[in-house]
Design a protein around this motif. Structure first.
Motif, PDB file in Angstrom:
ATOM      1  N   GLN A  31       0.841  -1.198   0.000  1.00  0.00           N
ATOM      2  CA  GLN A  31       0.000   0.000   0.000  1.00  0.00           C
ATOM      3  C   GLN A  31       0.874   1.244   0.000  1.00  0.00           C
ATOM      4  O   GLN A  31       0.642   2.196  -0.749  1.00  0.00           O
ATOM      5  N   GLN A  32       1.888   1.245   0.852  1.00  0.00           N
ATOM      6  CA  GLN A  32       2.758   2.407   0.969  1.00  0.00           C
ATOM      7  C   GLN A  32       3.483   2.689  -0.337  1.00  0.00           C
ATOM      8  O   GLN A  32       3.529   3.836  -0.804  1.00  0.00           O
ATOM      9  N   SER A  33       4.052   1.663  -0.953  1.00  0.00           N
ATOM     10  CA  SER A  33       4.802   1.869  -2.194  1.00  0.00           C
ATOM     11  C   SER A  33       3.892   2.347  -3.315  1.00  0.00           C
ATOM     12  O   SER A  33       4.292   3.190  -4.134  1.00  0.00           O
ATOM     13  N   ASN A  34       2.648   1.835  -3.370  1.00  0.00           N
ATOM     14  CA  ASN A  34       1.711   2.285  -4.403  1.00  0.00           C
ATOM     15  C   ASN A  34       1.383   3.764  -4.241  1.00  0.00           C
ATOM     16  O   ASN A  34       1.379   4.529  -5.214  1.00  0.00           O
ATOM     17  N   ILE A  35       1.084   4.169  -3.010  1.00  0.00           N
ATOM     18  CA  ILE A  35       0.735   5.576  -2.763  1.00  0.00           C
ATOM     19  C   ILE A  35       1.900   6.486  -3.135  1.00  0.00           C
ATOM     20  O   ILE A  35       1.728   7.488  -3.845  1.00  0.00           O
ATOM     21  N   LEU A  36       3.092   6.144  -2.657  1.00  0.00           N
ATOM     22  CA  LEU A  36       4.249   7.008  -2.884  1.00  0.00           C
ATOM     23  C   LEU A  36       4.619   7.066  -4.360  1.00  0.00           C
ATOM     24  O   LEU A  36       4.932   8.143  -4.890  1.00  0.00           O
ATOM     25  N   GLU A  37       4.594   5.929  -5.035  1.00  0.00           N
ATOM     26  CA  GLU A  37       4.941   5.915  -6.458  1.00  0.00           C
ATOM     27  C   GLU A  37       3.963   6.741  -7.270  1.00  0.00           C
ATOM     28  O   GLU A  37       4.360   7.537  -8.132  1.00  0.00           O
ATOM     29  N   GLN A  38       2.672   6.577  -6.997  1.00  0.00           N
ATOM     30  CA  GLN A  38       1.658   7.303  -7.769  1.00  0.00           C
ATOM     31  C   GLN A  38       1.710   8.798  -7.498  1.00  0.00           C
ATOM     32  O   GLN A  38       1.645   9.616  -8.425  1.00  0.00           O
ATOM     33  N   CYS A  39       1.823   9.170  -6.225  1.00  0.00           N
ATOM     34  CA  CYS A  39       1.788  10.596  -5.885  1.00  0.00           C
ATOM     35  C   CYS A  39       3.096  11.298  -6.224  1.00  0.00           C
ATOM     36  O   CYS A  39       3.085  12.480  -6.606  1.00  0.00           O
ATOM     37  N   ASP A  40       4.219  10.615  -6.087  1.00  0.00           N
ATOM     38  CA  ASP A  40       5.494  11.227  -6.467  1.00  0.00           C
ATOM     39  C   ASP A  40       5.494  11.616  -7.937  1.00  0.00           C
ATOM     40  O   ASP A  40       6.090  12.630  -8.327  1.00  0.00           O
ATOM     41  N   ASN A  41       4.833  10.831  -8.757  1.00  0.00           N
ATOM     42  CA  ASN A  41       4.858  11.052 -10.204  1.00  0.00           C
ATOM     43  C   ASN A  41       3.723  11.929 -10.720  1.00  0.00           C
ATOM     44  O   ASN A  41       3.902  12.641 -11.716  1.00  0.00           O
ATOM     45  N   TYR A  42       2.564  11.893 -10.055  1.00  0.00           N
ATOM     46  CA  TYR A  42       1.391  12.496 -10.685  1.00  0.00           C
ATOM     47  C   TYR A  42       0.595  13.437  -9.785  1.00  0.00           C
ATOM     48  O   TYR A  42      -0.540  13.780 -10.110  1.00  0.00           O
ATOM     49  N   TRP A  43       1.160  13.902  -8.674  1.00  0.00           N
ATOM     50  CA  TRP A  43       0.397  14.756  -7.770  1.00  0.00           C
ATOM     51  C   TRP A  43      -0.089  16.033  -8.453  1.00  0.00           C
ATOM     52  O   TRP A  43      -1.171  16.549  -8.153  1.00  0.00           O
ATOM     53  N   PHE A  44       0.703  16.561  -9.370  1.00  0.00           N
ATOM     54  CA  PHE A  44       0.373  17.835 -10.015  1.00  0.00           C
ATOM     55  C   PHE A  44      -0.892  17.740 -10.856  1.00  0.00           C
ATOM     56  O   PHE A  44      -1.564  18.757 -11.092  1.00  0.00           O
ATOM     57  N   SER A  45      -1.220  16.527 -11.344  1.00  0.00           N
ATOM     58  CA  SER A  45      -2.422  16.402 -12.173  1.00  0.00           C
ATOM     59  C   SER A  45      -3.678  16.668 -11.352  1.00  0.00           C
ATOM     60  O   SER A  45      -4.692  17.128 -11.887  1.00  0.00           O
ATOM     61  N   ASN A  46      -3.628  16.391 -10.045  1.00  0.00           N
ATOM     62  CA  ASN A  46      -4.756  16.733  -9.170  1.00  0.00           C
ATOM     63  C   ASN A  46      -4.881  18.236  -9.009  1.00  0.00           C
ATOM     64  O   ASN A  46      -5.986  18.785  -9.009  1.00  0.00           O
ATOM     65  N   LEU A  47      -3.748  18.901  -8.850  1.00  0.00           N
ATOM     66  CA  LEU A  47      -3.758  20.357  -8.694  1.00  0.00           C
ATOM     67  C   LEU A  47      -4.323  21.039  -9.934  1.00  0.00           C
ATOM     68  O   LEU A  47      -5.008  22.063  -9.834  1.00  0.00           O
ATOM     69  N   LEU A  48      -4.083  20.453 -11.104  1.00  0.00           N
ATOM     70  CA  LEU A  48      -4.571  21.016 -12.363  1.00  0.00           C
ATOM     71  C   LEU A  48      -5.957  20.495 -12.735  1.00  0.00           C
ATOM     72  O   LEU A  48      -6.494  20.876 -13.777  1.00  0.00           O
ATOM     73  N   TYR A  49      -6.505  19.606 -11.933  1.00  0.00           N
ATOM     74  CA  TYR A  49      -7.819  19.005 -12.181  1.00  0.00           C
ATOM     75  C   TYR A  49      -7.864  18.277 -13.534  1.00  0.00           C
ATOM     76  O   TYR A  49      -8.838  18.367 -14.277  1.00  0.00           O
ATOM     77  N   ILE A  50      -6.797  17.533 -13.820  1.00  0.00           N
ATOM     78  CA  ILE A  50      -6.764  16.711 -15.029  1.00  0.00           C
ATOM     79  C   ILE A  50      -6.460  15.256 -14.679  1.00  0.00           C
ATOM     80  O   ILE A  50      -6.110  14.469 -15.559  1.00  0.00           O
ATOM     81  N   ASN A  51      -6.566  14.894 -13.409  1.00  0.00           N
ATOM     82  CA  ASN A  51      -6.143  13.571 -12.966  1.00  0.00           C
ATOM     83  C   ASN A  51      -7.026  12.442 -13.475  1.00  0.00           C
ATOM     84  O   ASN A  51      -6.663  11.277 -13.374  1.00  0.00           O
ATOM     85  N   ASN A  52      -8.198  12.767 -14.027  1.00  0.00           N
ATOM     86  CA  ASN A  52      -9.001  11.728 -14.665  1.00  0.00           C
ATOM     87  C   ASN A  52      -8.541  11.451 -16.094  1.00  0.00           C
ATOM     88  O   ASN A  52      -8.929  10.449 -16.692  1.00  0.00           O
ATOM     89  N   LEU A  53      -7.691  12.350 -16.641  1.00  0.00           N
ATOM     90  CA  LEU A  53      -7.187  12.209 -18.005  1.00  0.00           C
ATOM     91  C   LEU A  53      -5.708  11.839 -18.043  1.00  0.00           C
ATOM     92  O   LEU A  53      -5.254  11.165 -18.974  1.00  0.00           O
ATOM     93  N   TYR A  54      -4.953  12.300 -17.081  1.00  0.00           N
ATOM     94  CA  TYR A  54      -3.517  12.010 -17.009  1.00  0.00           C
ATOM     95  C   TYR A  54      -3.130  11.683 -15.577  1.00  0.00           C
ATOM     96  O   TYR A  54      -3.421  12.467 -14.676  1.00  0.00           O
ATOM     97  N   PRO A  55      -2.508  10.536 -15.323  1.00  0.00           N
ATOM     98  CA  PRO A  55      -2.119   9.502 -16.293  1.00  0.00           C
ATOM     99  C   PRO A  55      -3.330   8.821 -16.924  1.00  0.00           C
ATOM    100  O   PRO A  55      -4.436   8.906 -16.394  1.00  0.00           O
TER     101      PRO A  55
END
Length: 697
Positions: free
Chosen positions: A401-425
């Motif tokens: 669980q920990q590795s999944n959360i960290l890997e996903q958020c380390d790479n794609y946290w900015f897509s949430n800030l831009l409200y495009i996380n349903n499209l990217y990744p």
């Protein structure tokens, strides 16, 4: 001289690398040899030379009492027996917990191996030797090669986590200081108002009581609430002569106003208050609470799959039952939110546009208010999920669980800030803060809604036709996608019902990525909400329905909701053909929301008295204000609960409903704290900043 250095530099680097390899290889061999030696002393036949605590280590190793999960064989499922993780952890000085998997059968057991054994050493040893020494289940490990994973979860907060906790502590401090300041302003208003003249000057009614006693006449002093409203009263029985509470707040210096934005009592009163105007819309508060409750209940069953199941047969039997089918319909809760969003955005904007001029600042504030209102709370929840939550858990499955959360958020946290996380990744399973897809979709709809509003304000019929055409376009797109890719909206549960549990996730992902998370295929309910807003605006909130229309509408709407809730019984038990799957994918969500829209249209129009009275109860008002943060935080709590299980639990309806009620209360409690610490203070700060802009203009 330069040429000589250039010649020798590569040679020196090559020599250094060779030295490292030569030194490292014996060390690795030594670890493997020590592991082999320690394992050879695990069986009871070792006598006096037996490895310390070997009996307890073997007892903590999985014996083949398998459950099922997909940690080790995604997207399919495999058999797993985690053994006794905590018992092994208590032997930390001599033992190490590892998962050992047969690469052929994918059967996996948790093994409590000697401390000298790491994953590389175990995999380098002879399979038969490891199986014999650790007494692994022979039916699962009689052939094939071993794969070992001895991962341990990090428990120390990183710098980011420390900063997040520090920031939360700062918010708590601001609320405490603001509370003290607020109390002083109530008890000692003269400290903050130079014109204060004392409570005796307060506007009062003076009425003589005709009855007298030995002490003489009695007089009763009451606050004149026509001149001083209750929300303007400072203290219980006194009002300042110079300023009301609101005026006193507004007369303070800017830095005091900043601090008062965090005032807990003021914010609590606003949470519990009933806003003036639009009272006919109060039933929609109940719809918001109903929708988030459906989300939390649905996730109590969804997050159970994050840990797995112990008995597939019982799960399949439960999924095939008629009582399980309404639980599948819980996924329509998000569509209810989308419909509600379309309705309120369009309706409230049109009401504002009817009384004020629409110009550039109107549209600027349209977007600014939305971003300022939603983003801080969303990013705070994301930071808690990313920088704090991964370090709060433990257990055999938590490292994954920990590795999944960290890997996903380390790479794609900015897509949430831009409200495009349903499209990217592109694949939603790789995104950080996965349930934030709804926030992205809702924001994307919000961004394009002014197009429909502008057309509608120019020409009502043209605006309504534009939205209706797009609604039909969405349905057509869903029909094409469902037919071409052979999609089923309920394939995951359909697979359970037909004994295809092990491969359920692999095909269900097509529906998720092509339909469920895409804005162009989920827009049906949102467009229905906009059309409902246009209808209310055209009727000027004076909707009239004959008795025949009402009762036919009630009957059809309720029958449609019941039918949609139960229709999947035939799918999981007998299977559907392509036509049924296509109709389900394309139209069911819109049909559900159309039925809900009629029921709530009747309620807000003054009909359906019993339903309107229940949906307008005061209790839904504050709860509705807490639904946003409840949506943000409840998956974090579910993950911490299910992901830290030390064994694969027996999942039953009673267990899940108990989890739902507990997490419902906990989610709203956390949301209440978030409201006082961050959500309402940010609203107050926005108002403060805008008031400064107005004064400058």
């Amino acid at each position: 001289m330069h040429k000589t250095h250039r010649l020798y530099t590569p040679l020196l680097l090559a020599g250094a690398l060779l030295l490292l390899v030569c030194c490292a290889t014996p060390a690795a061999a030594a670890d493997q040899d020590q592991c082999e030696a320690d394992l050879s002393h695990m069986p009871a036949r070792s006598g006096k030379n037996r490895y310390p605590n070997a009996t307890r280590m073997l007892a903590a190793t999985g014996a083949g009492d398998y459950g099922w999960n997909n940690y080790f064989s995604k997207p399919s499922w495999s058999r797993v027996d985690p053994g006794l993780w905590r018992a092994c952890e208590r032997l930390d000085d001599v033992a190490r917990y590892c998962f050992i998997r047969n690469s052929d059968t994918t059967d996996t057991v948790g093994a409590c191996v000697p401390k000298s054994c790491d994953a590389a050493a175990i995999m380098a040893l002879n399979t038969t030797f490891v199986v014999d020494m650790m007494d692994l289940p022979s039916e699962s490990f009689s052939h094939g090669t071993l794969f070992a994973d001895c991962s341990e979860a990090e428990t120390s907060l990183p710098v980011g986590g420390i900063l997040v906790v520090t920031f939360i502590g700062l918010l708590v401090l601001l609320v405490v200081l603001a509370g003290i300041l607020e109390a002083l302003m109530h008890m000692r208003p003269q400290w903050f108002d130079r014109d204060y003249q004392g409570p005796e000057y307060a506007p009062i009614h003076r009425s003589r009581d005709d009855s007298t006693s030995s002490t003489g006449s009695q007089y009763e002093y009451d606050v004149d609430y026509e001149r001083a409203q209750p929300e303007d009263v400072i203290g219980i029985n006194e009002v300042t002569a110079a300023k009301s509470a609101k005026e006193l707040r507004e007369s303070q210096p800017f830095y005091i106003k900043l601090l008062l934005a965090f005032a807990p009592m003021y914010n609590f009163e606003r949470l519990m208050s009933v806003p003036p105007g639009n009272q006919h819309l109060r039933p929609l508060n109940f719809l918001r609470v109903l929708s988030i409750s459906m989300v939390i209940l649905g996730h109590s069953f969804y997050f159970w799959t994050s840990i797995g199941v112990t008995d597939i047969e019982s799960v399949e039997s439960f999924v095939k039952s008629i009582g399980f089918q309404p639980l599948i319909a819980l996924t329509y809760s998000v569509d209810q939110f989308l419909m509600l969003g379309g309705l309120l955005v369009a309706y409230l904007f049109l009401k504002t546009a009817a009384t004020s001029r629409v110009n550039f600042m109107t549209w600027f504030m349209y977007y600014f208010h939305r971003v300022f209102r939603l983003t801080p709370a969303m990013m705070m929840a994301l930071l808690v999920w990313w920088q704090v939550a991964p370090y709060l858990g433990s257990g055999p499955f938590w490292p994954y669980q920990q590795s999944n959360i960290l890997e996903q958020c380390d790479n794609y946290w900015f897509s949430n800030l831009l409200y495009i996380n349903n499209l990217y990744p592109e694949k939603i399973g790789k995104s950080c803060f996965g349930w934030g897809w709804y926030l992205a979709v809702d924001m994307q709809y919000y961004v394009i809604t002014p197009i429909f509003l502008i057309v509608y304000m120019k020409h009502r019929l043209a605006g309504a036709l534009l939205v209706a055409v797009l609604l039909f376009a969405v349905w057509t797109l869903c029909v094409v996608l469902a037919a071409v890719y052979h999609l089923s909206a309920n394939h995951f549960f359909d697979a359970l019902g037909h004994g295809e549990f092990l491969n359920a996730n692999s095909t269900y992902g097509d529906y998720q990525n092509l339909i469920y998370f895409e804005p162009w295929s989920r827009a049906g309910p949102y467009f229905i909400g906009i059309l409902l807003a246009f209808y209310l605006d055209a009727k000027q909130d004076r909707v009239r329905m004959s008795r025949t229309v009402r009762y036919v509408g009630y009957t059809v709407s309720i029958a449609l909701l019941v039918f949609i809730s139960l229709m999947t019984y035939t799918e999981v038990n007998y299977g559907w053909g392509t036509v049924a799957d296509v109709l389900n994918v394309a139209y069911t969500r819109s049909a559900w929301c159309a039925a809900m829209a009629f029921l709530f249209l009747a309620a807000i129009s003054g009909y359906a008295k019993w339903f309107r009275q229940f949906a307008s109860l005061y209790v839904w008002v504050p709860l509705a204000r807490l639904t946003y943060a409840a949506y943000l935080y409840h998956p974090i709590m579910y993950t911490l609960y299910y992901g830290t299980q030390e064994v694969i639990p027996m999942i039953t309806p009673i267990v899940n409903f108990n989890a739902f009620f507990g997490f419902w209360v906990l989610s709203f409690t956390v949301s209440f704290i978030n409201y006082l610490l961050l959500e309402k203070p940010m609203m107050n700060l926005e108002t403060l900043l805008l008031s400064i802009g107005k004064k400058k203009r």
